[in-house]
Design a protein around this motif. Structure first.
Motif: not given
Length: 151
Positions: A63-87
């Motif tokens: 609900r807050g801006l800081a928690p939303f940004l933290a969860a979103s940035l954590a998402y992108y940190a993990f999402f960035a791992l997907e393509l190299p691991l798939q390859q």
């Protein structure tokens, strides 16, 4: 979403994209290489996809801006791992040839088109529906990954 739902000025798009780029570089450099060179990359890939799904789910409840940004940035940190691991997983298969990599890239491109179109339609129906759909698809992907042969 950043502009409409959170009221960010458009200049923040650049800041957020820069932060995502830095996080992607750090996560691949620090985490991705360890997972890819480990003995069980399928398990590491599964954990990465589950983390992506968890972050997408968490965004729905922030609900807050800081928690939303933290969860979103954590998402992108993990999402960035997907393509190299798939390859990595594709390259370790005995039957991996150029055709398999070509098929992978074609499916990925098709996913970009269908995913963007679907997210746009879902956003029109409800602001958080694209996050919900992304979480559902990530959990489905994790279910498929569990069926892969582990090395």
């Amino acid at each position: 979403y950043l502009r409409e739902a959170l009221g960010f000025p458009t200049s923040w798009n650049g800041y957020v994209k820069a932060a995502i780029g830095i996080l992607g570089l750090l996560s691949n450099s620090l985490i991705g290489i360890r997972i890819a060179s480990g003995k069980k990359p399928v398990r590491g890939y599964l954990m990465t996809v589950l983390a992506v799904a968890a972050c997408n789910t968490a965004v729905l409840f922030m609900r807050g801006l800081a928690p939303f940004l933290a969860a979103s940035l954590a998402y992108y940190a993990f999402f960035a791992l997907e393509l190299p691991l798939q390859q990595t997983l594709l390259s370790r298969r005995k039957d991996s040839g150029g055709e398999l990599f070509g098929l992978f890239q074609s499916a990925r491109s098709l996913g970009w088109i269908i995913g963007s179109l679907t997210a746009g339609f879902l956003y029109e129906a409800g602001r958080t529906l694209p996050f919900c759909a992304a979480a559902v698809f990530a959990f489905l992907a994790a279910a498929v990954i569990t069926k892969l042969k582990t090395e």
